[in-house]
Design an enzyme around this catalytic site. Structure first.
Site, PDB file in Angstrom:
ATOM      1  N   TYR A 145      70.682  93.270 101.339  1.00  6.50           N
ATOM      2  CA  TYR A 145      71.770  93.122 102.297  1.00  6.50           C
ATOM      3  C   TYR A 145      71.296  93.266 103.739  1.00  6.50           C
ATOM      4  O   TYR A 145      71.907  92.733 104.663  1.00  6.50           O
ATOM      5  CB  TYR A 145      72.879  94.139 102.028  1.00  6.50           C
ATOM      6  CG  TYR A 145      73.577  93.947 100.701  1.00  6.50           C
ATOM      7  CD1 TYR A 145      74.088  92.717 100.337  1.00  6.50           C
ATOM      8  CD2 TYR A 145      73.718  94.994  99.814  1.00  6.50           C
ATOM      9  CE1 TYR A 145      74.725  92.530  99.127  1.00  6.50           C
ATOM     10  CE2 TYR A 145      74.355  94.835  98.600  1.00  6.50           C
ATOM     11  CZ  TYR A 145      74.854  93.600  98.251  1.00  6.50           C
ATOM     12  OH  TYR A 145      75.479  93.421  97.050  1.00  6.50           O
ATOM     13  N   LYS A 194      64.444  97.159  88.412  1.00  5.78           N
ATOM     14  CA  LYS A 194      63.890  95.970  87.757  1.00  5.78           C
ATOM     15  C   LYS A 194      62.379  95.985  87.976  1.00  5.78           C
ATOM     16  O   LYS A 194      61.774  95.049  88.488  1.00  5.78           O
ATOM     17  CB  LYS A 194      64.533  94.701  88.344  1.00  5.78           C
ATOM     18  CG  LYS A 194      64.286  93.424  87.531  1.00  5.78           C
ATOM     19  CD  LYS A 194      64.893  93.451  86.163  1.00  5.78           C
ATOM     20  CE  LYS A 194      64.687  92.106  85.468  1.00  5.78           C
ATOM     21  NZ  LYS A 194      65.096  92.155  84.041  1.00  5.78           N
ATOM     22  N   ASP A 226      69.302  95.127  83.606  1.00 10.65           N
ATOM     23  CA  ASP A 226      69.992  94.295  82.627  1.00 10.65           C
ATOM     24  C   ASP A 226      70.363  95.094  81.386  1.00 10.65           C
ATOM     25  O   ASP A 226      71.457  94.939  80.836  1.00 10.65           O
ATOM     26  CB  ASP A 226      69.161  93.056  82.265  1.00 10.65           C
ATOM     27  CG  ASP A 226      67.684  93.343  82.106  1.00 10.65           C
ATOM     28  OD1 ASP A 226      67.264  94.498  82.318  1.00 10.65           O
ATOM     29  OD2 ASP A 226      66.936  92.410  81.772  1.00 10.65           O
ATOM     30  N   ASP A 250      75.846  97.835  93.841  1.00 12.46           N
ATOM     31  CA  ASP A 250      77.056  97.086  94.151  1.00 12.46           C
ATOM     32  C   ASP A 250      77.630  96.473  92.874  1.00 12.46           C
ATOM     33  O   ASP A 250      78.826  96.576  92.588  1.00 12.46           O
ATOM     34  CB  ASP A 250      76.720  95.991  95.171  1.00 12.46           C
ATOM     35  CG  ASP A 250      77.951  95.325  95.764  1.00 12.46           C
ATOM     36  OD1 ASP A 250      79.081  95.716  95.411  1.00 12.46           O
ATOM     37  OD2 ASP A 250      77.783  94.416  96.589  1.00 12.46           O
ATOM     38  N   ASP A 254      80.888  98.168  90.309  1.00 11.96           N
ATOM     39  CA  ASP A 254      82.079  97.368  90.035  1.00 11.96           C
ATOM     40  C   ASP A 254      82.255  97.144  88.535  1.00 11.96           C
ATOM     41  O   ASP A 254      83.382  97.100  88.032  1.00 11.96           O
ATOM     42  CB  ASP A 254      82.004  96.019  90.757  1.00 11.96           C
ATOM     43  CG  ASP A 254      82.395  96.133  92.226  1.00 11.96           C
ATOM     44  OD1 ASP A 254      82.912  97.190  92.609  1.00 11.96           O
ATOM     45  OD2 ASP A 254      82.172  95.177  92.980  1.00 11.96           O
TER      46      ASP A 254
END
Length: 359
Positions: A145, A194, A226, A250, A254
């Site tokens: 970001y 990751k 994942d 993020d 959610d």
């Protein structure tokens, strides 16, 4: 106790749920003999209408002269997102707040209330006897970001890139916060990355492992993002404190929001290294239901409870709010988002009445 709180209702349902939360604030003041100065500020579309920008200097001044920030929500209808009023609204307001105050980490709990297990999308066998009570710690100032964003054309081919960057200091901050939080809970931290692909994740894993040696009583496990996304829905009770980078946080926070059954139940807090914090509901501005007195105010109310506990260290006062919410739900009162029989749902102000009656 005397403290100053910045009140930033924002857009959509923000002003409605903030109005109800202020009723809770007044009740806590009276019951426990505190005095909270509430300084209101405009942000988001509401600020644009008044000042022509989403985060005016007057609001920044209000926030700088407070002990904590209680934030509502910002943003307008999707179909109007390209209008002058709403374009880049979230970026110019909430991201600007994070940058100005260097909020480096976000804490978001995801808990299945026993009284609301019927609206959890997971089977009872998945929820298990111990229930689900997760806290996600998300790094806020690094990652993709805040790296370079660029769109360009080479040889008539449209291309774009977004650069993700981390340094060890950024990772250390959320690592320490996660381990300290775990010591107050079940002494377990799951670090999500990751590392099989990304160098930023390899650095992340290295730093978390190093910091973990300072907290020998806390168990650290590493998990690929994942796999973590899958584990949320097949074995979520295994998690206690989960810490991850900005992008993964993020998405995962959610995803975790689906577990309780409604974003209207989920508070959150963002902290800087000095301990200054912003508290806000995890949901958005929901403009489609704004002004109808049907929004769920619980996430905003619980955000204030987090503020009392984390910033003001008023544990009894915070617990009284949390227990009142539990009592209200246990008594069967529901807003539309958490009510299976919509005809029996009560309004935003009515459920606040019930919560007040239990404090």
């Amino acid at each position: 106790m005397k403290k100053t709180i910045s009140i930033l209702p924002g857009d959509g349902i923000g002003p409605e749920v903030m109005e109800q939360t202020i009723r809770i604030i007044k009740k806590i003041e009276n019951k426990f003999d505190h005095y909270f100065t509430l300084n209101h500020g405009y942000i988001g579309g509401a600020a644009f209408e008044k000042y022509g920008c989403h985060f005016p200097d007057t609001t920044l001044h209000v926030c700088k002269n407070s002990d904590a920030i209680l934030f509502g929500s910002v943003g307008g209808p999707i179909l109007e997102s390209h209008s002058v009023k709403w374009k880049d609204c979230e970026k110019n307001s909430i991201l600007a707040l994070r940058k100005n105050f260097q909020f480096s980490s976000n804490i978001r709990p995801a808990k299945v209330y026993p009284e609301l297990q019927d609206i959890c999308p997971l089977k009872d066998s998945v929820i298990g006897e111990n229930g689900i009570d997760i806290v996600i710690v998300r790094e806020l100032l690094g990652d993709i970001y805040f790296g370079e964003h660029k769109s360009y054309i080479i040889d008539n081919i449209r291309k774009a890139h977004d650069i993700s960057e981390y340094d060890e200091k950024q990772i250390e901050i959320v690592a320490h916060q996660s381990f300290k939080l775990a010591k107050l809970r079940k002494n377990k931290v799951t670090s999500v990355d990751k590392a099989n692909v990304l160098d930023t994740s390899k650095l992340w894993r290295t730093i978390l492992t190093e910091i973990s040696k300072e907290y020998p009583d806390v168990t650290l496990e590493h998990m690929l993002v994942d796999n973590c996304a899958m584990q949320f829905f097949i074995n979520p009770s295994q998690f206690d404190v989960l810490v991850t980078a900005n992008l993964f946080g993020d998405i995962l926070s959610d995803a975790a929001a689906a577990i309780p059954g409604s974003l209207g139940l989920m508070p959150s807090a963002s902290f800087n290294v000095k301990g200054f914090a912003l508290y806000e509901p995890s949901g958005g501005s929901a403009p489609q239901i704004a002004g109808k007195n049907i929004a769920n105010p619980i996430a905003q109310i619980l955000s204030f409870a987090m503020l009392l506990k984390q910033s003001f260290h008023l544990i009894e006062e915070a617990n009284s709010i949390e227990q009142a919410v539990h009592s209200t739900l246990k008594a069967g009162y529901r807003t539309q988002d958490i009510c299976l029989n919509k005809s029996k749902a009560i309004t935003t102000s009515e459920i606040t009445d019930k919560i007040l009656s239990f404090i």
